[in-house]
Design a protein around this motif. Structure first.
Motif, mmCIF file in Angstrom:
data_model
loop_
_atom_site.group_PDB
_atom_site.id
_atom_site.type_symbol
_atom_site.label_atom_id
_atom_site.label_comp_id
_atom_site.label_asym_id
_atom_site.label_seq_id
_atom_site.Cartn_x
_atom_site.Cartn_y
_atom_site.Cartn_z
ATOM 1 N N LYS A 98 -8.317 -7.023 -18.489
ATOM 2 C CA LYS A 98 -7.884 -8.019 -19.256
ATOM 3 C C LYS A 98 -6.555 -7.720 -19.614
ATOM 4 O O LYS A 98 -5.487 -8.475 -19.765
ATOM 5 C CB LYS A 98 -8.668 -8.427 -20.261
ATOM 6 C CG LYS A 98 -8.233 -9.395 -21.091
ATOM 7 C CD LYS A 98 -9.455 -10.150 -22.298
ATOM 8 C CE LYS A 98 -8.755 -11.158 -22.918
ATOM 9 N NZ LYS A 98 -9.652 -11.627 -23.795
ATOM 10 N N ASP A 110 0.507 -7.797 -26.992
ATOM 11 C CA ASP A 110 0.013 -8.680 -26.521
ATOM 12 C C ASP A 110 -1.480 -9.049 -26.490
ATOM 13 O O ASP A 110 -1.742 -10.310 -26.375
ATOM 14 C CB ASP A 110 -0.078 -8.054 -24.566
ATOM 15 C CG ASP A 110 1.341 -7.700 -24.157
ATOM 16 O OD1 ASP A 110 1.951 -8.790 -23.812
ATOM 17 O OD2 ASP A 110 1.388 -6.510 -24.337
ATOM 18 N N PHE A 111 -1.892 -8.179 -27.030
ATOM 19 C CA PHE A 111 -3.519 -8.606 -27.564
ATOM 20 C C PHE A 111 -3.670 -7.822 -28.936
ATOM 21 O O PHE A 111 -3.194 -6.741 -29.161
ATOM 22 C CB PHE A 111 -4.499 -7.777 -26.551
ATOM 23 C CG PHE A 111 -4.216 -8.158 -25.266
ATOM 24 C CD1 PHE A 111 -5.129 -9.240 -25.056
ATOM 25 C CD2 PHE A 111 -3.465 -7.616 -24.126
ATOM 26 C CE1 PHE A 111 -5.042 -9.639 -23.752
ATOM 27 C CE2 PHE A 111 -3.406 -8.089 -22.623
ATOM 28 C CZ PHE A 111 -4.107 -9.175 -22.691
ATOM 29 N N LYS A 138 -0.733 -12.797 -27.565
ATOM 30 C CA LYS A 138 -1.042 -13.748 -26.726
ATOM 31 C C LYS A 138 -2.606 -14.031 -26.630
ATOM 32 O O LYS A 138 -3.059 -15.035 -26.619
ATOM 33 C CB LYS A 138 -0.792 -13.475 -25.297
ATOM 34 C CG LYS A 138 0.634 -13.148 -25.149
ATOM 35 C CD LYS A 138 1.116 -12.868 -23.544
ATOM 36 C CE LYS A 138 2.263 -12.135 -23.435
ATOM 37 N NZ LYS A 138 2.184 -10.988 -22.491
ATOM 38 N N ASP A 139 -3.419 -12.864 -26.963
ATOM 39 C CA ASP A 139 -4.912 -13.152 -26.677
ATOM 40 C C ASP A 139 -5.543 -11.970 -27.765
ATOM 41 O O ASP A 139 -4.951 -11.059 -28.090
ATOM 42 C CB ASP A 139 -5.174 -13.124 -25.303
ATOM 43 C CG ASP A 139 -6.609 -13.778 -24.969
ATOM 44 O OD1 ASP A 139 -7.120 -14.165 -25.720
ATOM 45 O OD2 ASP A 139 -7.028 -13.728 -23.871
#
Ligand code: XMP
Length: 509
Positions: free
Chosen positions: A211, A316-317, A354-355
């Motif tokens: 991921k 990003d995460f 983002k996530d």
């Protein structure tokens, strides 16, 4: 892909416990609301379904129920307590109200030719808690256990693979309860048992790698078991693509901030500590209502975290230490909010990511610990006793001041030190001091004092949902009491909390 068993939640108090017991038998299971549609259930292809306990009677208005189509799916079903009565009622049996409830430990006789009781003794104690009972069996069912007061303590329809038990196999008071669940899983549902933490660790690391790729991950590390295990897992998966931000709100136990820093600073991750004690105390000034304290701390925590995250720039995460009980509890809807646990559901608004990654989302607390061991995390982090997110703020009754925080830290440190010296630290699952807002008169030397009362709390529990007070020997308490009043200023009286949960909670606020 794992074998799956569904625990259908009808609102009983032991639902999570049932799921944990199933997983202890190495079978993966998920708790789903009784409102889940038959189509969804079918699509999940479970090897078996367990109906949990629930309200007192299937006849009450608003009692949860389910379409009787579920009995036609050919999937084995085990009904427990209310779940058993519901199964009887929906398949054509009769449920009646007894004059007297059957409650507590009860001698029970089993028919050991039933797959449920295969290989187990013919007599044993079970934990009962019911007033209604099955007065007439549905067609095709036979009774396979009884007690002096209850003719149908268990029933089965072998050919349809439908089973019901009136007692609670998931609680420890039932002899061989886990073995009965195991029989259901292995003898009836024909599970093979493919759920283990070493498998899980490998799969979870691979999933996180896939991921995250080359992305950056940000984690709010508290030093508690969940966030520590999460950090370990992520560091194995993505190494120094991970940044851990440790917000020290100044309301930790004595020296704890330094301990957390020491534990993580040599890892192959980026570690940032923010000393935000003054900032939190400022926000908490004049506040004495527990839920407001929690809210303020939860919000401020997010703000501090955001300020720090902004310095790092885009990530990003965002990693979250959400665990399965959080998932179940926030989805349940019907359960009353007793206390708002701030670490559930709060996401920073202004951190650019983002996530989210939540690799512990499916695990119970004891599984998180096992995973920690599997990943080689230090024992003292894996076995750390739970500590609430808002920290000492909810162990100081009333308004919080810097001075009170210090008093409590010192007293709590003595308590913990003496419990460890007495060799009791693994037996008592959670123990801490509470600074009450009550003051009383005492005498020190020739002087009258008017100082605070400190309360000590120690509990034994398996699930933190129910708890008993720990029977700390009097001589250990005596030593703790004498050390605290002598070594800590402003305390002249010590009491020990002797209430169970329920009706009390573990924390005082
Ligand atoms: P209670 O007081 O509800 O506590 O019996 C049960 C368990 O939860 C912990 N607890 C908290 N944990 N944030 C947390 O992260 C909180 O606001 C909070 N309140 C209680 C408590 O220490 C016990 O282990």
């Amino acid at each position: 892909m794992h074998e799956l068993v569904i625990v259908l939640d009808f609102g009983g108090q032991y639902n999570q416990l049932i799921a944990r017991r199933v997983r202890e038998c190495n079978v993966y299971c998920e708790v789903k609301s009784y409102k889940t549609s038959i189509e969804e259930i079918k699509a999940m292809e479970p090897k078996g379904i367990i109906f949990t306990g629930g309200p007192n009677s299937v006849y009450l208005e608003d009692s949860p129920s389910i379409s009787s189509e579920i009995f036609e799916l050919g999937i084995p079903i085990l009904g427990i307590c209310y779940g058993c009565q519901l199964m009887a009622y929906l398949t054509g049996g009769q449920v009646s109200s007894a004059e007297k409830s059957e409650y507590g430990k009860t001698e029970t006789e089993f028919n050991t030719t039933s797959l449920l009781f295969k290989g187990l003794p013919q007599k044993g104690v079970t934990w009962m808690s019911h007033t209604d009972y099955i007065s007439s069996l549905p067609q095709g069912f036979t009774s396979v256990a009884h007690t002096a007061d209850c003719p149908v303590a268990a029933m089965e329809n072998n050919s349809r693979r439908l089973y019901g038990i009136q007692f609670h196999p998931e609680v420890m008071h039932t002899d061989n309860g886990t073995a009965m669940l195991r029989n259901f899983l292995y003898e009836v549902c024909k599970c093979r048992g493919d759920w283990s933490m070493s498998n899980y660790a490998k799969t979870a690391i691979e999933q996180v790698k896939a991921k995250v790729g080359k992305g950056k991950v940000l984690l709010a590390l508290s030093g508690g078991v969940d966030s520590s295990v999460l950090a370990a897992l992520l560091s194995k998966a993505v190494g120094n693509q991970l940044t851990c931000i440790f917000v020290d709100h100044g309301l930790m136990r004595k020296n704890e901030g330094d301990e957390v820093e020491a534990a993580f600073k040599d890892w192959d991750v980026n570690f940032v500590r923010v000393n935000a004690g003054e900032r939190f105390l400022g926000k908490l000034k004049g506040v004495s209502e527990p839920e407001r304290k929690r809210k303020i701390i939860g919000e401020e925590f997010i703000r501090v975290f955001e300020d720090e995250a902004k310095k790092i720039g885009t990530v990003d995460f965002l990693a979250q230490g959400t665990i399965y009980p959080d998932v179940i509890e926030s989805g349940a809807g019907d359960a009353a909010v007793i206390k708002s646990h701030h670490n559930v559901g709060g996401l920073p608004d202004y951190v650019d990511f983002k996530d989210i990654v939540e690799p512990l989302r499916l695990l119970f607390k004891d599984e998180v610990r096992q995973l920690g061991i599997e990943l080689g995390l230090a024992d003292y982090l894996v076995w750390r006793q739970p500590f609430p997110g808002p920290g000492l703020a909810i162990r100081i009754i009333g308004e919080i001041t810097k001075e009170k925080v210090e008093i409590l830290q010192d007293a709590d440190a003595i308590f913990r030190e003496e419990i460890a010296l007495a060799g009791l630290d693994r037996d008592i699952h959670q123990y801490f001091a509470v600074l009450t807002s009550m003051r009383s008169v005492g005498v020190m030397g020739d002087f009258r004092t008017y100082d605070y009362t400190l309360a000590l709390r120690g509990v034994t529990t398996t699930d933190f949902m129910t708890a008993d007070f720990a029977r700390i020997p009097y001589d250990v308490l005596a030593k703790i009491s004498s050390r605290i009043v002598n070594e800590v200023k402003s305390i002249n009286r010590i009491v020990y909390d002797i209430t169970t949960k329920p009706p009390s909670t573990i924390e005082w606020e």
